[in-house]
Motif scaffolding. Structure first.
Motif, PDB file in Angstrom:
ATOM      1  N   LYS A 198       9.798  -6.681   0.619  1.00  0.00           N
ATOM      2  CA  LYS A 198       9.709  -5.269   0.940  1.00  0.00           C
ATOM      3  C   LYS A 198       8.259  -4.900   1.280  1.00  0.00           C
ATOM      4  O   LYS A 198       7.319  -5.593   0.880  1.00  0.00           O
ATOM      5  N   PRO A 199       8.061  -3.819   2.021  1.00  0.00           N
ATOM      6  CA  PRO A 199       6.678  -3.388   2.304  1.00  0.00           C
ATOM      7  C   PRO A 199       5.873  -3.129   1.037  1.00  0.00           C
ATOM      8  O   PRO A 199       4.668  -3.399   1.000  1.00  0.00           O
ATOM      9  N   ALA A 200       6.539  -2.628  -0.004  1.00  0.00           N
ATOM     10  CA  ALA A 200       5.829  -2.412  -1.269  1.00  0.00           C
ATOM     11  C   ALA A 200       5.370  -3.735  -1.873  1.00  0.00           C
ATOM     12  O   ALA A 200       4.292  -3.807  -2.484  1.00  0.00           O
ATOM     13  N   ASP A 201       6.163  -4.805  -1.698  1.00  0.00           N
ATOM     14  CA  ASP A 201       5.757  -6.121  -2.201  1.00  0.00           C
ATOM     15  C   ASP A 201       4.539  -6.641  -1.448  1.00  0.00           C
ATOM     16  O   ASP A 201       3.623  -7.214  -2.050  1.00  0.00           O
ATOM     17  N   ASP A 202       4.539  -6.458  -0.128  1.00  0.00           N
ATOM     18  CA  ASP A 202       3.383  -6.900   0.655  1.00  0.00           C
ATOM     19  C   ASP A 202       2.120  -6.154   0.243  1.00  0.00           C
ATOM     20  O   ASP A 202       1.040  -6.753   0.117  1.00  0.00           O
ATOM     21  N   LEU A 203       2.237  -4.851   0.021  1.00  0.00           N
ATOM     22  CA  LEU A 203       1.068  -4.074  -0.391  1.00  0.00           C
ATOM     23  C   LEU A 203       0.578  -4.507  -1.768  1.00  0.00           C
ATOM     24  O   LEU A 203      -0.631  -4.636  -2.001  1.00  0.00           O
TER      25      LEU A 203
END
Length: 353
Positions: free
Chosen positions: A61-66
């Motif tokens: 997820k984008p939150a994981d990448d961040l």
């Protein structure tokens, strides 16, 4: 997007020039055709890159990448990020390494991930940044506050303002206070020391400590009234058991019609049409396992729950069974408490059912 310092990244493997030259020498001229195979291969490679990027983004997820990027920027250690960062799902260390290298070197994956992170809600971004891992420099600054002191939020606010270039921009005085308390709880502050276990023969084991306990101190004072009641109840139970043992082998009753020279336990001649009832119509027997059986011994059949029992046959009686003899109906009731006692005594005496 920020990346790690160059000394922490693996250097790309150079391609030997001899391999390229030999490949060019051995290459055969392609046949003229209507389609260009090199163009197809290039198109298929681009398609595979975009497919892998989309597939990878589906799990990451984008939150994981961040969270991954901020964690690596803080610690410069993928193992620490794997242990201390909470992602949307469980990733292995190898998966985290592959994702990090894909964000660095795969332009298709990086482009899709950056665009997805830009679309995140500002509150979600602030939450992820607030939970990012603490760097070694940040924990060193927190370690300057002694564990014996009772610091307030103003102390951490002053520390944050004095070292704004060291702390992560999303840090607050309350967050620093909470992390300092965790470090104090796990004895991670510089002025804290963990006491080692004593060594030698004088170490007190659990069994030794148990032997030192005085059992008399653990016993409750006796209550004479309770002891008397228990003894009385025990004598009563033993008396009932003795009576049951004496009567256990002769628990059966006869059902029929009494005459001058013949008597039965249950005289049906006093009720209804006496001339239709045999002098010995049937017998109810109790087995050692607590089951009741009714055997038919008269000329007329006996009905149990509307099922006939002919002479010489028997049938099990249940609680609330309806017995019909010569037009007379009776309900058979069982004392369940007494039956349970009988079963227990039969087990103790090893009696066959």
């Amino acid at each position: 997007m920020d990346v790690l310092p160059t000394q922490t990244l693996p250097t790309p493997i150079p391609i030997p020039t001899t391999l390229v030259q030999s490949d060019r020498c051995n290459r055969r001229p392609s046949r003229p055709s209507g389609s260009n195979p090199g163009r197809k291969n290039k198109k298929s490679k681009n398609h595979s890159h975009s497919f892998n990027a989309t597939k990878d983004l589906g799990r990451w997820k984008p939150a994981d990448d961040l969270a991954l990027i901020t964690g690596v920027q803080q610690t410069n250690d993928l193992r620490m990020v794997h242990r201390g960062t909470k992602f949307s799902c469980r990733f292995t260390l190898q998966e985290i390494q592959q994702r990090w290298y894909a964000l660095l070197y795969d332009s298709a994956v990086s482009r899709v991930a950056v665009q997805a992170m830009r679309n995140l809600h500002p509150e979600l971004i602030a939450t992820i940044q607030a939970r990012t891992l603490y760097s070694k420099a940040e924990e060193d600054l927190l370690g300057t506050i002694k564990s014996t002191s009772q610091p307030t939020l103003e102390v951490f606010q002053e520390l944050l303002e004095a070292n704004a270039h060291t702390f992560y921009p999303a840090r607050t005085a309350k967050a620093l206070h909470s992390h300092w308390q965790l470090m104090k709880q796990y004895h991670l502050l510089p002025d804290q020391t963990v006491q080692s276990l004593p060594r030698g023969e004088h170490v007190l084991s659990f069994s030794d400590a148990e032997d030192m306990i005085n059992d008399t101190e653990l016993m409750e004072p006796k209550d004479e009234l309770v002891d008397t009641e228990l003894a009385t109840a025990d004598r009563k139970n033993k008396k009932e058991i003795k009576v049951l043992e004496n009567e256990l082998g002769r628990w059966q009753i006869s059902v029929g019609r009494s005459t001058k020279d013949h008597t039965v336990d249950v005289d049906l001649g006093l009720e209804g049409p006496a001339w239709k009832v045999s002098r010995r119509q049937g017998t109810i027997r109790l087995r050692n396992n607590g089951d009741f059986f009714l055997s038919s011994e008269g000329k007329r059949p006996i009905f149990v729950d509307s099922r006939p029992i002919l002479a010489g046959n028997k049938m099990k009686l249940n609680n609330n069974s309806v017995i019909e003899i010569a037009g007379l109906r009776f309900t058979f009731l069982i004392n369940q408490e007494l039956i349970s006692v009988i079963r227990q005594e039969a087990v103790k005496l090893n009696l066959n059912p």
